[in-house]
Design an enzyme around this catalytic site. Structure first.
Site, short mmCIF file in Angstrom:
data_model
loop_
_atom_site.label_atom_id
_atom_site.label_comp_id
_atom_site.label_asym_id
_atom_site.label_seq_id
_atom_site.Cartn_x
_atom_site.Cartn_y
_atom_site.Cartn_z
N CYS A 154 0.83 -1.20 0.00
CA CYS A 154 0.00 0.00 0.00
C CYS A 154 0.87 1.26 0.00
O CYS A 154 0.62 2.21 -0.74
CB CYS A 154 -0.91 -0.03 1.22
N CYS A 181 -3.79 -1.36 6.58
CA CYS A 181 -3.68 -0.16 5.76
C CYS A 181 -4.96 0.67 5.86
O CYS A 181 -5.30 1.16 6.93
CB CYS A 181 -3.37 -0.56 4.33
#
Length: 359
Positions: A96, A192
């Site tokens: 991410c 994330c």
């Protein structure tokens, strides 16, 4: 400087804003929005955005919510699901940062600013060779360089980590002292941008269930059943539903859908000294151009401890870590993050292969 600041609604990014303003920079605040994989709204995101708006209002700064929903699902979560289905253990947070925060965001918004800043616990260090390096922080418990170990040099050059020289306790103190509305807000624990999502529920929605045997590796005795090898990772102890433990996952056969376990906290089957790596990525430069072996420290999971080892280049795309101490739960698919011997610089990372634990 004109700085784009990625904020999350948490105390770390709030203090990041405060410190940058103290240094005299012009700031624009951004929140990256990623929706859930269902049609339901994300309550956690709404709370985060509201807190970000408070921060922007407090400092009278421009604030924008930007959406990278499709990019996130097409890249980060596609990688995660593909990796899990292959019987491996992914790390969506690492991907991410590389692909979303410092990838698509930079391409569409961040590039218009002199720098992009985040509240990561990391530092940027000037090397003796005139290059920049990703440096670890004073707070080893909060250090997040392992989550940044796949970014490239171009991304590193454009980043600022304003709280990287502070321990978490000092960040909290500054937040309280400056009257931050989120001074006592707890740190987020989600994957994330996925927030409070249940990881197993997420996997089940996308990969379903496939019942199979849980087998004691030493005896071949069937102890129970699992709902799919993709719910289990090497080194896992909780969630097996077995009595008389503790039991640890030590091997998986993805073809026959068998999860192998071994009993006891000190079972030799859950430890190893050798990690085989592929897809090695160096952030600043390859430190092994003149040698096939070097002394390092490393992490194979998010932990305050750095393990001492030697790293050897076996082939163009094969490296081996020989750890000085036993390593618990060497999970194929996870990243081994490489540091210098003093654990001061994060040099890069490689992906742990399935040798010895995958069939």
């Amino acid at each position: 400087m004109n700085v784009a600041v990625l904020i999350s609604g948490g105390v770390d990014s709030a203090v990041t804003v405060h410190r940058l303003l103290e240094q005299g920079h012009n700031l624009n605040l951004f929140y990256i929005r990623i929706g859930l994989d269902t049609d339901e709204g994300d309550c956690a995101a709404e709370e985060d955005i509201e807190m970000c708006q408070f921060i922007a209002s407090k400092f009278r700064l421009p604030f924008e919510v930007v959406t990278l929903h499709q990019e996130y699902w097409d890249n980060v979560m596609e990688y995660a699901l593909r990796t899990v289905k292959a019987g491996l253990t992914p790390n969506p947070d690492i991907m991410c940062n590389r692909l979303i925060k410092f990838g698509f965001f930079e391409q569409r918004w961040g590039h218009a600013f002199d720098k992009t800043a985040t509240g990561h616990y990391a530092r940027i260090v000037d090397g003796d060779d005139g290059l920049l390096y990703l440096g670890t922080t004073v707070d080893r418990v909060k250090d997040q360089t392992d989550f940044l170990a796949r970014i490239d040099y171009r991304q590193l050059e454009h980043l600022l980590f304003p709280i990287g020289d502070l321990p978490k306790a000092e960040v909290r103190r500054i937040a309280i002292e400056t009257g931050m509305p989120n001074a006592f807000r707890k740190d987020s624990q989600g994957i994330c941008f996925l927030g409070k999502i249940n990881y197993n529920d997420f996997i089940r929605r996308h990969l379903g269930e496939r019942p199979g045997a849980i087998v004691e590796i030493e005896t071949g005795r069937k102890l129970g059943e699992h709902k799919g090898y993709w719910f289990h990772t090497i080194g896992q102890r909780k969630g097996l539903g077995l009595s008389g433990g503790p039991w640890y996952v030590v091997k998986k056969n993805i073809h026959d859908n068998v999860v192998y376990v071994s009993r006891g906290r000190d079972t030799e089957m859950q430890y190893g000294n050798t990690l085989h790596l592929t897809e090695m990525h160096w952030i600043t430069r390859d430190p092994m151009t003149a040698t096939d072996s070097m002394e390092i420290t490393f992490k194979n999971r998010h932990t305050p401890e750095f393990l001492t080892a030697s790293l050897t280049r076996v082939d163009t795309d094969e490296f081996v870590i020989a750890s000085d101490s036993k390593v618990q739960g060497i999970a194929p698919g996870q990243f081994a993050v490489i540091y210098d011997r003093d654990s001061r610089l994060c040099l890069g990372s490689g992906i742990i292969t399935g040798k010895n634990v995958m069939l």
